[in-house]
Design an enzyme around this catalytic site. Structure first.
Site, PDB file in Angstrom:
ATOM      1  N   HIS A  83       0.814  -1.216   0.000  1.00 39.36           N
ATOM      2  CA  HIS A  83       0.000   0.000   0.000  1.00 39.36           C
ATOM      3  C   HIS A  83       0.847   1.265   0.000  1.00 39.36           C
ATOM      4  CE1 HIS A  83       0.231  -0.198   4.553  1.00 39.36           C
ATOM      5  NE2 HIS A  83       0.273   1.113   4.415  1.00 39.36           N
ATOM      6  N   ASP A 219       1.123  -7.785   2.326  1.00 37.70           N
ATOM      7  CA  ASP A 219       1.242  -6.346   2.047  1.00 37.70           C
ATOM      8  C   ASP A 219       2.714  -5.941   1.902  1.00 37.70           C
ATOM      9  OD1 ASP A 219       0.894  -3.638   1.795  1.00 37.70           O
ATOM     10  OD2 ASP A 219      -0.341  -3.400   3.591  1.00 37.70           O
ATOM     11  N   SER A 645       3.951   2.136   8.491  1.00 36.87           N
ATOM     12  CA  SER A 645       3.702   1.216   7.388  1.00 36.87           C
ATOM     13  C   SER A 645       5.013   0.956   6.660  1.00 36.87           C
ATOM     14  CB  SER A 645       2.683   1.813   6.420  1.00 36.87           C
ATOM     15  OG  SER A 645       1.407   1.856   6.991  1.00 36.87           O
TER      16      SER A 645
END
Length: 722
Positions: A83, A219, A645
């Site tokens: 992402h 991810d 992230s």
């Protein structure tokens, strides 16, 4: 200026309690190092941060200013979240070559794809410059004068502090203005896409599973840093070569078990851990409900069109994910703050702090802090609400309004700086808008506009609305704007911007889309912004003094860490499950079986590639399985937030074991209040990453770059098994 900051006092906390924290890596020696050692760490503080020798910090760059990444080979191979690289993957995608749908794998350096504007920034050195920044600042000054002097001192310190010519000095504030740190950084600007799994792996579960545990998402995405022939930052060039890092992370194949030590290194964006209770009440009762309602409406419309049209699905994939991410986070945050009784806990802590103030005879210095907070937050609440509606409607969720606001700024440039500045800004805007309109649908945006403009007229207090909004017919306004405004496609907006400044301004003033934006912006900047900014400045001054009270009056062993501010931080903890509700306990590790249990053929969130199904059915996991099972994700007690992230999850020995990408829904309130019972970060197991790269993609060229180790088994290296 920030509006919200959270009170999180530890007036009586055991030294080795797991209570969260985002710590400055240059200041780990002492309490933090001792606590990490007690949790099982085998490294030293200098292994994590060292100016003179290679250390973990040299393998953890800030990815494109918003996420974290880690270097995993001596050829500058960079790992981050899918992402985090989503917009780059999308930008290289088309209906013919849909890398979002099919994935992308470069089997050689020549196949790696450049990404203009993408950066990777390393920290070279961190230095405390508080004395220099606060020189000449006195208590007698007004808040505005204090800020002016501080800004002057920061500019001077940045200018005079030593660095290499290719490096940059940056100063950031900590503890709400009680400490200032200088960061010497170097930023690499040639970052190329190397590999990405299809969204059915990298985004498996999509928005339904976002912020949720159990999770089964791969991810991750791979990039590579390129440098000039001297191994220094350089703009993209075919002559650039893969970057040779000072340090890269070895990768452990041993996996994780409950209570294993975990260290997450990264660039957490923003937390507000020291807010007073009244501010938390506003988050729960006023701010979050407004934000959620606006995004509810926008997301429902976008989702409807994305499900019906593959082209719109590609155009809106990244935008939808961005909007949905915080929409769901705010919902979980409100739930967690309410469930954990954060407001009640803060009120009790405020009573304890007041007792300490009185006991230490600090009433004159700190005695009025809490009453002033009460007064200022009560006064600012309607302005805060109006501000949130403006930001969410004009700047974040309606693309025509956002384009119109850029035109509004262009007009301001002309009126304040003249024709030359106008021309420069206009030329840049024309170029930038071309990229924006590539992913624009008039049909989708029109419906979003109508829904959100109606919410705006209903939700904003009448005193803050433009006069034309007081008896608004949202449907009629929408039809007029989207039938007659130049903002509905790139060709017409480009034509509108042709001519000299006077001509462009005249055309703007006659455009119905611009008229709406100008009325909304004028009302906001005349009726909302000045009062909000004045009150927020006063709150910021109070917050600085409040933080000073906490630092002075808390016990010596209190774990008071600075709020996140997108600077490099260490957070440590352990692999651990949790119990979100009565009779429910979540194990800390998920497996590929869970992917197949969620599998829904053809569903855009839960579809599974056939090849992954085949590998699962054959149990063809290579060297990456454990007891015949393929681990996918795991959770830990590390205190993380947005910006973490892509952060590496590192074991006790300094090896990579996972890749941080999310938090559990019940613990998203950790930006305001960390609850050790509920706060869990979610990580991709590094073995799942390797399995996908190797067995699914067949990108053995990438596997061959890596240093694979077995720290639990006492082996130094692991050769790839064919």
């Amino acid at each position: 200026m920030k509006l919200f900051r959270l009170l999180f006092i530890f007036l009586s906390v055991p030294l080795f309690a797991q209570q969260g924290g985002m710590w400055i890596p240059s200041l780990l020696e002492g309490m933090n190092e001792t606590e990490m050692t007690n949790l099982g760490m085998k490294m030293t503080a200098k292994d994590i941060y060292d100016v003179n020798n290679a250390s973990l910090k040299d393998a953890v760059p800030h990815f494109n200013g918003g996420c974290t990444s880690e270097v995993i080979s001596n050829k500058g191979l960079l790992l981050t979240n899918h992402h985090c690289g989503y917009s780059q993957i999308q930008s290289h995608s088309s209906l013919e070559n849909d890398y979002l749908e099919d994935g992308f794998w470069a089997m050689s350096l020549k196949e790696e794809l450049p990404n203009p504007g993408v950066t990777a920034t390393f920290i070279v050195k961190i230095e405390d410059v508080t004395t220099k920044v606060l020189a000449g600042v006195t208590a007698a000054m007004s808040e505005a004068d204090k800020q002016k002097k501080i800004e002057e001192n920061i500019a001077a310190t940045v200018q005079t502090s030593p660095k290499e010519t290719w490096q940059e000095n940056r100063i950031r504030t900590f503890y709400e203005g009680n400490q200032y740190m200088l960061f010497v950084v170097e930023t690499f600007k040639d970052i190329r896409l190397v590999g990405a799994p299809p969204s059915s792996i990298g985004k498996f579960g999509s928005d339904t599973d976002n912020w949720i545990w159990p999770r089964h998402t791969g991810d991750f995405a791979l990039f590579r840093i390129y440098a000039d022939k001297n191994n220094r930052p350089a703009a993209y060039s075919e002559d650039n070569v893969p970057y040779t890092p000072k340090h890269f992370l070895p990768i452990s194949l041993d996996g994780v078990a409950e209570n294993d030590f975990t260290l997450v290194f990264g660039y957490p964006g923003t937390t507000d851990e020291y807010l007073p209770s009244i501010a938390i009440e506003q988050v729960i009762n006023t701010v979050n409900p407004a934000r959620i309602a606006i995004r509810d409406a926008a997301l429902a419309i976008q989702d409807k069109y994305m499900r019906a049209d593959p082209q719109i699905k590609i155009q809106y994939a990244s935008k939808f994910a961005r909007i949905a991410n915080y929409w769901k986070k705010w919902k979980g945050e409100t739930l967690g703050l309410t469930k954990s009784n954060a407001v009640g806990i803060k009120k009790q802590q405020e009573k304890e702090l007041t007792a300490q103030i009185n006991k230490k005879g600090k009433q004159q210095e700190f005695g009025q802090l809490l009453p002033k907070f009460e007064a200022y937050y009560t006064e600012i609440e309607p302005y805060t609400l109006a501000r949130e509606y403006f930001l969410e409607t004009v700047l974040r969720n309606v693309e025509l309004l956002r384009t119109g606001y850029q035109m509004y700024q262009l007009k301001q440039v002309y009126e304040n700086r003249g024709a030359q500045s106008f021309d420069d800004r206009r030329n840049n805007l024309v170029e930038r808008l071309e990229g924006q309109y590539k992913d624009y649908s008039k049909q989708v945006d029109k419906e979003v506009f109508e829904a959100l403009i109606a919410l705006y007229a209903e939700g904003v207090q009448e005193q803050f609305l433009p006069a034309s909004f007081k008896n608004l017919n949202a449907q009629q306004l929408t039809n007029d704007v989207y039938s007659n405004s130049a903002f509905v496609d790139y060709a017409s907006v480009k034509k509108l911007l042709e001519g000299d400044a006077e001509e462009v301004i005249a055309k703007l003033n006659n455009d119905p889309g611009f008229k709406v934006v100008q009325e909304m912006a004028d009302a906001y900047f005349e009726k909302v912004a000045p009062k909000y900014e004045a009150l927020d400045l006063n709150i910021s001054g109070l917050q600085r003094d409040y933080m000073k009270a906490l630092l002075e009056l808390s016990p010596k062993d209190a774990r008071i860490f600075p709020n996140a501010n997108s600077t490099l931080r260490v957070t440590y903890g352990k692999v651990a499950g949790y119990s979100p509700a009565d009779a429910i306990y979540y194990e800390p590790v998920t497996h590929l079986e869970g992917v197949m249990q969620k599998y829904v053929p053809g569903d855009y969130e839960f579809d599974v590639p056939q090849k992954l199904i085949d590998l699962y059915e054959a149990k063809d996991y290579g060297q990456y399985a454990e007891n015949g099972k393929m681990a996918v994700n795991f959770i830990g007690t590390n205190h993380t937030t947005g910006g973490n992230s892509g952060s590496p999850a590192i074991d006790a020995h300094g090896n990579l074991i996972g890749l941080n990408f999310d938090r559990v829904w019940e613990g998203t309130m950790s930006d305001f209040y960390y609850d050790p019972a509920l706060s869990r970060n979610i990580m991709v197991d590094i073995r799942y990453v390797l399995f996908i790269v190797d067995k699914y993609a067949g990108a053995t060229n990438l596997i061959d770059e890596l240093k694979l180790v077995h720290p639990k088994k006492g082996k130094k290296n692991s050769k790839k098994k064919k």
